[in-house]
Design an enzyme around this catalytic site. Sequence first.
Site, PDB file in Angstrom:
ATOM      1  N   GLY A  98       0.838  -1.198   0.000  1.00  0.00           N
ATOM      2  CA  GLY A  98       0.000   0.000   0.000  1.00  0.00           C
ATOM      3  C   GLY A  98       0.862   1.233   0.000  1.00  0.00           C
ATOM      4  O   GLY A  98       2.047   1.194   0.342  1.00  0.00           O
ATOM      5  N   GLY A 129       3.216   7.432   3.864  1.00  0.00           N
ATOM      6  CA  GLY A 129       4.375   6.618   3.539  1.00  0.00           C
ATOM      7  C   GLY A 129       3.965   5.346   2.830  1.00  0.00           C
ATOM      8  O   GLY A 129       2.805   5.166   2.462  1.00  0.00           O
ATOM      9  N   ASP A 179      -8.225  11.428   7.272  1.00  0.00           N
ATOM     10  CA  ASP A 179      -8.005  10.852   5.942  1.00  0.00           C
ATOM     11  C   ASP A 179      -8.815   9.571   5.787  1.00  0.00           C
ATOM     12  O   ASP A 179      -8.281   8.504   5.489  1.00  0.00           O
ATOM     13  CB  ASP A 179      -6.504  10.591   5.725  1.00  0.00           C
ATOM     14  CG  ASP A 179      -6.198  10.333   4.239  1.00  0.00           C
ATOM     15  OD1 ASP A 179      -7.096  10.557   3.405  1.00  0.00           O
ATOM     16  OD2 ASP A 179      -5.074   9.905   3.934  1.00  0.00           O
TER      17      ASP A 179
END
Length: 798
Positions: free
Chosen positions: A514, A519, A631
Amino acid sequence: MAVSSILYILLLLSLSFRCSSSSSLNSGFSLSVEKPEDVILSQNGVFSAGFYLVGENAYVFSVWFTQNRTVIWTANRDQPVNGKRSSLSLLKTGNLVLSDAGQFNVWSTGTVSSLPTHLVLNNNGNLVLYENPIRGSKILWQSFDFPTDTLLPGQQLTRFTKLVSGRSETNQSSGFYRFLFDDNNILSLLYDGPDVSSKYWPSPWLLSWEAGRSTYNSSRIAVLDSIGGFSSTDKYNFTTSDYGALIQRRLKLDPDGNIRVYSLQNNLWKVTWQAISDSCIVHGICGANSTCIYDPKEGRKCLCLPGYRVKNHSDWSYGCEPKFQLSCDKNESTFFKLFDVELYGYDVVYVKNITFNDCKDDCLNDCDCKAFQYTMDQQGLFQCFTKRVMLNGHHSPSFEGATYLRLPRSLSSNVLFREEEEPTQENGNVCPVKLERAYTKRHVSSFVKFFLWFAVSIGVVEVLLIFTIWCSLITKQNSSRNQQGYNFLSPFGFKRFTYSELKQATKGFTEEIGRGSGGIVYKGVLGDQRIAAIKKLNNNIVGAKQEEGEFLAEVSIIGRLNHMNLIEMWGYCAEGKHRLLVYEYMGKGSLAENLKSNTLDWTKRYNIALGTARGLAYLHEECLEWILHCDIKPHNILLDSNYQPKVADFGLSKLQNRNDQNSKNFSVIRGTRGYMAPEWLFNLPVTSKVDVYSYGIVVLEMITGRSPTRMGTGTDEDEGANNGRLLTWVREKRKKTTSCSWVEQILDAAIVSEYGVEKRKMETLAKVAMECVEEDRDARPTMSQVVEMLQSQEDDAC
Ligand SMILES: *[C@@H]1O[C@H](CO)[C@@H](O)[C@H](O)[C@H]1NC(C)=O
Ligand SMILES: *[C@@H]1O[C@H](CO)[C@@H](O)[C@H](O)[C@H]1NC(C)=O
Ligand SMILES: *[C@@H]1O[C@H](CO)[C@@H](O)[C@H](O)[C@H]1NC(C)=O
Ligand SMILES: *[C@@H]1O[C@H](CO)[C@@H](O)[C@H](O)[C@H]1NC(C)=O
């Protein structure tokens, strides 16, 4: 020499105190009411057992939460002991005995054993008497088999046990309410008053299957689990509003006849579930000759019927008494009509299809008739109920009919209506009463005294030695036992990893699974063979400036969060410039992947929406620190093997926070195009409602199967317009179509065929999503309101 031996004795003494207040009570020893330090502590320190003050010079032997002294079990609730010379002794015969003032035994376990025994308070709050602890651990007796008014997680309510409420909030002795399995295997609440007893939950007028219960299973076991789920063999199940969180909970039958689950949040007990919302349903709560009025805001209020006065202002269960004498003469009686008042139960005569005058005559012809109820049934026929006792009076606007109260004709209206009642205290407070208990002092001559003291001091030294050795043995025993017990954190603990360890685990950061704003995430296998998702944070996120200590402080907060719908963090690495986070690995991948590959049916989608909402509600409202996600998107919602969602990447906004304070591109790093709330664009203050908005978009995406980032031709001029496309499309559909069918028009076409079953759920989901994406953040619900709406699934979905 003398000094050193005194020191030695002091050392022994201090050791023995540590023993006496930290592990267990062994056979031949006792706890004294006069020594507050005589307390048995559970290994984890959460629970304590000892003498508990309940009135002036009155003590009970109890188990309580160490932190806030909330009592959860009591040995002698109805017979407190004196504050002098009372003790709890574990006899050599294996019997555990509570003696009052050194004279009479008020309670005992009645156990017998020829082997050494010892009494231990386990980490789950269970006080257990073990036989021969060194070799085996045969249980002779345990407090979990004899509950008082509280069940702890894991403690079963069985056909042999029941909960009995306390008398009032301040008086723990046995009150009037019982929580038990009835003769039909149904978990019930019962009022067992001084004169009458009756069942009030589940509603007595419902058949068991109408109340959602099953009489079939006669094993009769009910239990609350450690994450807030309750299940019973009569099919009565519920989950608490904070379901999923691993925190302290207790289920209690309160003195007001209601069962509640309390959860410990910030050292306060918060009600996270209750059986009865209208507390006037509880029988006996206002006593005889009274009515109960319930208001959701103000709670319950007791009032006497007209012409009656309250008997005991401090305790409504005594009810009200008449201010008049009723004669048997028909002509001296009159009736007073009470609208909306229902007196439940205890009818002398019940007649159907009867005129009002006949009903009234039925009452007048009975000298003891105090009132009658005249109501209409479903077929439109009138029914008559006459009453000799007036119990369970209840104001209920839905009651179709009236109650007619019999009063002397001569009674002046001023006697009738003089309001003498004060508002009820929700739990009639009862002042502590001084306990009268004679205890005679024995006269002992001074010689005998001296001799006794001498013998005792020699004995004490000897005993201390043995005790110390014994205790150290027991402590070892205990610690090995407790490692098998359940732990509040991950069984492996929150760990600091070295960079080389993680490099090795990920085979040099090769398998990328992912990539997010913070990051890149790699799959790895840790040293103990656990599969982990390892996130390497971007330097621009964490920043070289960030102090390691600061990073650790934030990470450990994230690590402490514990909820079944949040991804679990196992550890971190902070070495030089490297900042990595280690999470549990989710085999089913993210919601985004699953939506793309079309593996989710409506039921799964609904459960994912509910689980995600629970996880976010926990983040927003129930953590020690207030945490925004910032998010939320399908890529950050991972699915376990049962398709239970776990929110990932939370807390990163916390890590970023410090660096961003001076940064102008504040909003750019946060959130993802398509899911961002309008506040970001207009530079409005950011609150938890930004997560609510993003959540709403995710839900719409789940319903429609359309991604907000891939709608239309996609000229990405600005975020707002892009968000807008999915939303505008949905809003248009809703505007054009009347009633609920707009939901059908926006559904993901790929799976529309099985829609029938989950129609109601999806309608609720769509309605909630639309509320979440309101432009005005104040119009959006909070995450816990979302959870409530989804859980209750209102009937009027659209
Ligand atoms: C009122 O109730 C309290 C608490 O139960 C009791 O101690 C007291 O004796 C009662 N008073 C009367 C007059 O009954
Ligand atoms: C309720 O009122 C009746 C008279 O109507 C009386 O006989 C009875 O004792 C009262 N109940 C209580 C608990 O005082
Ligand atoms: C009710 O009572 C009236 C008068 O006695 C009678 O005519 C009628 O048939 C009764 N109705 C029913 C449903 O029993
Ligand atoms: C608690 O209530 C019981 C029953 O009403 C009563 O006998 C007892 O004295 C009360 N105890 C205290 C400490 O108030």
